[in-house]
Structures are given as structure tokens and as C-alpha cells.
Design an enzyme around this catalytic site. Structure first.
Site, PDB file in Angstrom:
ATOM      1  N   GLY A  68      45.184  39.956  37.793  1.00 58.32           N
ATOM      2  CA  GLY A  68      45.290  40.801  36.616  1.00 58.32           C
ATOM      3  C   GLY A  68      43.989  41.434  36.182  1.00 58.32           C
ATOM      4  O   GLY A  68      43.977  42.250  35.250  1.00 58.32           O
ATOM      5  N   GLU A  69      42.882  41.084  36.843  1.00 56.25           N
ATOM      6  CA  GLU A  69      41.586  41.609  36.422  1.00 56.25           C
ATOM      7  C   GLU A  69      41.505  43.129  36.601  1.00 56.25           C
ATOM      8  O   GLU A  69      40.989  43.849  35.730  1.00 56.25           O
ATOM      9  CB  GLU A  69      40.458  40.922  37.199  1.00 56.25           C
ATOM     10  N   VAL A  96      48.067  41.004  41.318  1.00 59.24           N
ATOM     11  CA  VAL A  96      47.306  39.924  41.934  1.00 59.24           C
ATOM     12  C   VAL A  96      45.813  40.241  42.093  1.00 59.24           C
ATOM     13  O   VAL A  96      45.003  39.332  42.333  1.00 59.24           O
ATOM     14  CB  VAL A  96      47.925  39.578  43.306  1.00 59.24           C
ATOM     15  N   TYR A  97      45.398  41.507  41.921  1.00 61.15           N
ATOM     16  CA  TYR A  97      43.978  41.863  42.060  1.00 61.15           C
ATOM     17  C   TYR A  97      43.210  41.383  40.830  1.00 61.15           C
ATOM     18  O   TYR A  97      43.598  41.704  39.721  1.00 61.15           O
ATOM     19  CB  TYR A  97      43.803  43.369  42.184  1.00 61.15           C
ATOM     20  N   SER A  98      42.116  40.615  40.907  1.00 61.43           N
ATOM     21  CA  SER A  98      41.450  40.118  42.103  1.00 61.43           C
ATOM     22  C   SER A  98      41.470  38.585  42.102  1.00 61.43           C
ATOM     23  O   SER A  98      40.459  37.953  41.858  1.00 61.43           O
ATOM     24  CB  SER A  98      40.017  40.633  42.111  1.00 61.43           C
TER      25      SER A  98
END
Length: 315
Positions: free
Chosen positions: A63-64, A52-54
Site C-alpha cells: 500500500g505504500e 501490494v507495492y512495496s
């Protein structure tokens, strides 16, 4: 650098775990790669991220952070053997899924592996309890991933009573049990971990890697009064610590800083490393100076008197 045994997971991790939530948020890809290079060189080899980040950043979908770690690993495949990768599943991914159902875990683990550009996750966390899904279903899904070699060990983040319930279901069903726990814990927020949860983790050899180790930055000593709370991060995340207890903690840290020459962040992390049941705190850095503090914290040895002073201020 001496590593720490993470409970019964079979993993050995660095004394500080690097929180990769900053990647793609407050640190761009190039700077993230530079930080990764520098931290591994200096002995911080355990990376904590999540699918879930960011997601909270406008225009992001989650997914970043994993993607940035993956692009760093892809530059030199030998890097994969030098780090331990922790990621998580369960928080809502927009227009995709959420929770801890077997179907979503099976789907999302493949997405994380693809983003990370690796064939395995060293430690896979349930990000938060999912009351809609039986523990047996979740643990059964993890068992399949472990048997396939895609996941090395499993952990639970933000679990309290649910951790104990899952342990009972694992024992009765012959399923893998959570070997690590990730609670919110720091000099200010202590009640959610200390007590029954800490005792359970110690008794059952569950490794503990707390997040919010610096209380959103409050324990760096940078924030002293209302005028320091500039921007949404300060107003939202730090203002709540500015009460009598928070000021007492900072005063005790000021004394220890004067005695040791250590920065406040280093003191906060060193205090946590000495607490019963704690394996290693999670902390982030966005600059080389902040990374220096994480490295320094691993070598800082607080005296019994200093520990007692900090303990008393935090109660």
C-alpha cells in the site's frame, strides 16, 4: 501528446505507462511527488501501481505506492482528472487477504480507494490468476464495482490461458470481460506473449501494457559483464539475461543507438511500441534523467531495418 486507445476498455492512455512500484521503495514521497509533477507536465499521464507495492521492502506491508499517489492527488484535487490510475488486487497482503474472491475484492478495493484518496479506479487488474476462485465469482464482483462507479474497466495481469477462459465465462454469463492484459514482455522475454496470447488480444480488442519492459534494467545497456552486477537487484534480476542472446541484443541496440543517438532504454521502449498488439509499455524512473528517456522514447521512430535487426537479435 497523442494518447493511445487501450483496447475495448474505453480508456485513452499515454504512450508510456509509468510504473509506480518505485514509490516508497527507491524513491521517497517528496521525490515521488516531484516525478509525478514532471511526468504529467510532459505527457505521461497513466500510472500503474498495485495494492501490494512495496511489500517486499523490509518493514513495509503493502500500500505504500498507492498512499504516495494519494497524498499527491490530495494536494490538488484537479490532478485527478489529468491522470489515469491503474491498480491491482490479488497478490498476498500480509495479515489481510489475497486472491480474487468476491469478498476480498470488495474489501480490498475500498482499501485501495482510501489509500489513493479517490472515488474511482480507472483500470482495476486481477494481479495473477487465482485457481481457487471461479472466474464467474471474480467477474461478478467486478461487475458490482463497475455498476457502482468505483471501477471503470478491468484487466488481467500475468494471465495467459486463464485470460481466454475468463473471456468464455464472461460471454456465457453476461459478465464484464477483461479489456486489458499486462504480461511480462521485452526484447529478451518474448515467447510468453508473442503467439496465441498476442493473437487473442488483437482479435478480441484487449489492450496490452507489458511490464518488465526494460528487463529489470538490463536493456538500459548499463550491465555488460559480471562486474556490473553489484547488489541484490543485479545478482537476482539481471544476471539471467547475460547469455549469448542477451549480448546479441545489446550489440544490436548499440548499433541502433549509434545510428539514432537514442539511449538504450529509449530504443527498447520504442521497439515495443511498434510490436503488434502492444498498446503502451510500462517503465519506471527514479530521476529526471531517466524520466527524460521515457519521454524521448515516445517520440523515437525506429526504421523497418532497425526493427528487423532488433527482432533478429532477440530470437
Amino acid at each position: 501528446m497523442t494518447t493511445k486507445r487501450l483496447g475495448r476498455t474505453g480508456l485513452s492512455i499515454s504512450p508510456v505507462v509509468f510504473g509506480c512500484n518505485v514509490f516508497g521503495w527507491t524513491v521517497d514521497e517528496a521525490a515521488s511527488h516531484d516525478l509525478l509533477d514532471r511526468m504529467v507536465e510532459r505527457g505521461i499521464t497513466t500510472l500503474d501501481t498495485a495494492d501490494v507495492y512495496s511489500r517486499w521492502v523490509p518493514g513495509h506491508t503493502g500500500g505504500e505506492s498507492e498512499t504516495i499517489i494519494g497524498s499527491w492527488l490530495a494536494k490538488d484535487p484537479a490532478r485527478r482528472e489529468k491522470v489515469q490510475i491503474i491498480t491491482k488486487v490479488g497478490a498476498p497482503m500480509p495479515d489481510a487477504g489475497e486472491g480474487l474472491s468476491a469478498a476480498w475484492i470488495a474489501e480490498e478495493v475500498e482499501n485501495s480507494l482510501r489509500r489513493l484518496r479517490t472515488d474511482r479506479i480507472d483500470l482495476y487488474f486481477s494481479h495473477r490468476p487465482d485457481p481457487k476462485t471461479p472466474h464467474e465469482e471474480t467477474l461478478g464482483a467486478y461487475a458490482k464495482l463497475m455498476e457502482a462507479g468505483k471501477v471503470g474497466a478491468i484487466g488481467a495481469s500475468n494471465f495467459d490461458a486463464a485470460l481466454m477462459e475468463a473471456a468464455e465465462k464472461a460471454a456465457s454469463g453476461g459478465l464484464p470481460a477483461y479489456g486489458a492484459q499486462q504480461p511480462e514482455y521485452n526484447l529478451y522475454n518474448r515467447d510468453s506473449f508473442e503467439g496465441p496470447l498476442a493473437e487473442f488480444c488483437i482479435t478480441h480488442d484487449v489492450g496490452v501494457i507489458p511490464y518488465f519492459s526494460l528487463a529489470a534494467g538490463f536493456l538500459t545497456g548499463k550491465y555488460r559483464d559480471e562486474s556490473d552486477l553489484k547488489g541484490p537487484r543485479g545478482e537476482r534480476s539481471i544476471a539471467k539475461y547475460m547469455d549469448d542472446r542477451g549480448r546479441a541484443i545489446l550489440a544490436a541496440m548499440d548499433e541502433v543507438a549509434e545510428e539514432t543517438g537514442a539511449a538504450h532504454a529509449e530504443i527498447a521502449l520504442a521497439w515495443m511500441m511498434r510490436k503488434p498488439g502492444i498498446t503502451a509499455p510500462i517503465a519506471s524512473a527514479t530521476s529526471e534523467r531517466q524520466l527524460d528517456s521515457l519521454v524521448n522514447a515516445m517520440a523515437l521512430d525506429l526504421s523497418e531495418a532497425q526493427m528487423a535487426r532488433l527482432d533478429a537479435a532477440g530470437h
